[in-house]
Design a protein around this motif. Sequence first.
Motif: not given
Length: 247
Positions: A37-45
Amino acid sequence: MHIDILTLFPQMIEGVFNSSILKKAQDKNKFSYDLVNFRDFSTNKHYKVDDYPYGGGAGMVLTPQPIFDAVDSITKNKSVKPRVILMCPQGEPYNQKKAEELAEEENLVFICGHYEGYDERIREHLVTDEISIGDYVLTGGELGAMAVIDSVVRLLPDVLGNQESAPEDSFSTGMLEHPHYTRPADFRGMKVPDVLLSGDHAKIDAWRKGESLKRTFERRKELIDERTLSDIDCKLLDKFKSRADKK
């Protein structure tokens, strides 16, 4: 073979991968997979993975950072760079030849998008292949990726019970497959062709090749144009054309 699938909706894929041929292939250790799940790699808070397009326009665009970082995490310890496949409507039309090509790889990475599209830098600098499964638009790339993966995994050695199954499939020979029949030989007055009951394998093989050519001529003429036909095939084709002209 190992397959990594980058997706925002891993639950869409799990059921398919744990059923039928794909499940049997895993049980035989013919392939393995990871859902990322590439959402897990987001640096957005807020773990956002999309944003408004520069220049305006409808929809949201997937941002490069989470996808680049996800792929980096998958590939950083691998000596050979895997094929990174982007599922998108603008991609190369998918066919059996492409499936056979991908089946030779040890590692495939699929990127499944959602929303309006991808930041172009993903397409230009990250992926090795862009694939479309047809001239229509889906909500996301997961369904397309599952179709591609299924078509690839079934080609891996010893995945199918009968090793002759895959080479004789439609499109594997360049033409559509011949008709199939099974028991009973007579069902409600609809009978199996006599040649299939004859036990004469040479005649059966000739019948199947002829029926394959006939079906391809009737349904997908463009496939015939791409093939080099034998003299026998040409004579059969002339017969089919003559019959079609009389109708």
